[in-house]
Motif scaffolding. Structure first.
Motif, PDB file in Angstrom:
ATOM      1  N   MET A 319       0.831  -1.192   0.000  1.00  0.00           N
ATOM      2  CA  MET A 319       0.000   0.000   0.000  1.00  0.00           C
ATOM      3  C   MET A 319       0.873   1.252   0.000  1.00  0.00           C
ATOM      4  N   LEU A 320       0.342   2.295  -0.661  1.00  0.00           N
ATOM      5  CA  LEU A 320       1.141   3.480  -0.931  1.00  0.00           C
ATOM      6  C   LEU A 320       0.359   4.747  -0.610  1.00  0.00           C
ATOM      7  N   ASP A 321       1.022   5.661   0.068  1.00  0.00           N
ATOM      8  CA  ASP A 321       0.542   7.027   0.231  1.00  0.00           C
ATOM      9  C   ASP A 321       0.869   7.771  -1.061  1.00  0.00           C
ATOM     10  N   ILE A 322      -0.126   8.405  -1.680  1.00  0.00           N
ATOM     11  CA  ILE A 322       0.107   9.028  -2.981  1.00  0.00           C
ATOM     12  C   ILE A 322       1.184  10.109  -2.908  1.00  0.00           C
ATOM     13  N   ARG A 323       1.402  10.652  -1.731  1.00  0.00           N
ATOM     14  CA  ARG A 323       2.450  11.657  -1.586  1.00  0.00           C
ATOM     15  C   ARG A 323       3.843  11.066  -1.749  1.00  0.00           C
ATOM     16  N   ASP A 324       3.925   9.722  -1.740  1.00  0.00           N
ATOM     17  CA  ASP A 324       5.208   9.038  -1.931  1.00  0.00           C
ATOM     18  C   ASP A 324       5.346   8.456  -3.338  1.00  0.00           C
ATOM     19  N   ILE A 325       4.503   8.888  -4.277  1.00  0.00           N
ATOM     20  CA  ILE A 325       4.471   8.265  -5.590  1.00  0.00           C
ATOM     21  C   ILE A 325       5.780   8.404  -6.351  1.00  0.00           C
ATOM     22  N   ASN A 326       6.471   9.520  -6.228  1.00  0.00           N
ATOM     23  CA  ASN A 326       7.735   9.670  -6.958  1.00  0.00           C
ATOM     24  C   ASN A 326       8.805   8.736  -6.410  1.00  0.00           C
ATOM     25  N   ASP A 327       8.825   8.540  -5.105  1.00  0.00           N
ATOM     26  CA  ASP A 327       9.754   7.568  -4.521  1.00  0.00           C
ATOM     27  C   ASP A 327       9.390   6.157  -4.976  1.00  0.00           C
TER      28      ASP A 327
END
Length: 351
Positions: A319-327
């Motif tokens: 699961m991913l926080d969209i604020r971490d999408i570039n990482d």
């Protein structure tokens, strides 16, 4: 029209950042969906960075979408508010050609309309995908998600899942067949699960010794380390089918030798030229076939979701926080995900 919060790329070098735009008003056969989860496909990365050329900015990626219906157009009969639904890789097609008439919209003669980066057939706008809080899609291109499925891990079934399920069904893979799956990423691990559920004996091909235990955990009966010549020689003339999920150019010739006569090598990951060239003798002397396969049409996309519910199959996700999408994109380039990122869209609303 609906105000939509999203993440978009403004250029090939910009990365993804918050973006707002207006979704269209409901047409007669439209379904409006509040997005709960969206899978992150390697194709998203390619389009964002214009690796294939032709990207139109801004790009809002995302074509593994799960959410709840919030409204429907007056002509919609299959869905109502509150239904759990999904949207995959396409949102329209010509609906009149022989492929579309056969429920194979992915092979539309005019070209399917992709969920993002395509051109809307009615108003000419650029389609925007699932890295957003809502989407509006024609009823035909919406599928029902069985309540038995975990909605987050079901999201990648709409791309990684259908991409591997469709060719296995098309070629009637089943009991008594020997299937080799090439590659152990998002596509590969689903291919292993589907081939096993269909009754085949499954072997995973991997370049890494470190993935042997993981392959067995995913259900593979056998594992071949493809860099080991002795292991490759031991499985010569063995397989009925090879499901090739490797997304970069690679030498097909060693794998073709592993096919039995009348065996089929199915490409589902590679979109570029085959390099190095295939030795035609490997095909002629055993009547082997190289085939390709794209996602699936709308009936088959519904079928794969129902199949997954029946056989307790899901995609392994992080699961991913969209604020971490570039990482997450950086990690995808390194192959550092098992096996699919899925964005929790609550993080978009929080941000």
């Amino acid at each position: 029209m609906s105000h939509t919060r999203a993440y978009a790329a403004q250029s090939a070098e910009s990365g993804l950042a918050p973006y707002t735009f207006e979704r269209r008003s409901l047409r007669d056969d439209d379904v409006a969906i509040e997005i709960d989860y969206c899978g992150v496909c390697h194709s998203d990365l390619h389009v964002v960075e214009d690796d294939w050329g032709g990207s139109q900015y801004p790009v809002v990626p995302g074509h593994e979408i799960i959410g709840r219906v919030t409204a429907v157009g007056p002509g919609v009969t299959a869905y109502k508010s509150g239904d759990l639904v999904g949207v995959g890789c396409m949102v329209d097609s010509c609906r009149t050609c022989s492929a579309c008439d056969s429920g194979l919209e992915q092979y539309c003669d005019e070209g399917m309309t992709p969920t993002y980066g395509g051109v809307d057939r009615q108003d000419g706008s650029i389609t925007m995908g699932g890295y957003s809080d809502n989407i509006v899609v024609r009823e035909r291109f919406v599928v029902r998600v069985p309540e038995k499925l975990d909605p987050a891990s079901a999201a990648p079934i709409l791309c990684a899942g259908i991409t591997t399920y469709s060719p296995l069904k098309h070629f009637k893979v089943g009991q008594g067949h020997k299937v080799g799956v090439l590659g152990m990423g998002g596509l590969g691990h689903m291919g292993v699960k589907f081939a096993k559920a269909l009754g085949a004996e499954v072997t995973l091909f991997t370049r890494s010794e470190s993935k042997v235990a993981e392959a067995k955990k995913q259900g593979a009966d056998h594992v071949v380390v493809s860099t080991d010549r002795n292991q490759m020689k031991a499985v010569s003339n063995t397989f009925d089918f090879l499901l090739d999920t490797i997304p970069v150019a690679h030498d097909l010739n060693p794998y073709l030798k592993c096919l039995n006569h009348d065996g089929t090598h199915i490409l589902v990951g590679l979109l570029s030229a085959i390099e190095p060239p295939v030795n035609a003798g490997l095909l002629l002397l055993k009547r082997r076939v190289i085939a390709g396969s794209l996602i699936g049409g709308m009936p088959e996309t519904q079928e794969v979701l129902d199949f997954c519910a029946e056989h307790d199959i899901s995609c392994d996700v992080e699961m991913l926080d969209i604020r971490d999408i570039n990482d997450a994109y950086v990690r995808m380039k390194k192959g550092d995900v098992k096996y699919r990122f899925v964005i929790d869209m609550r993080t978009l609303k929080e941000g």
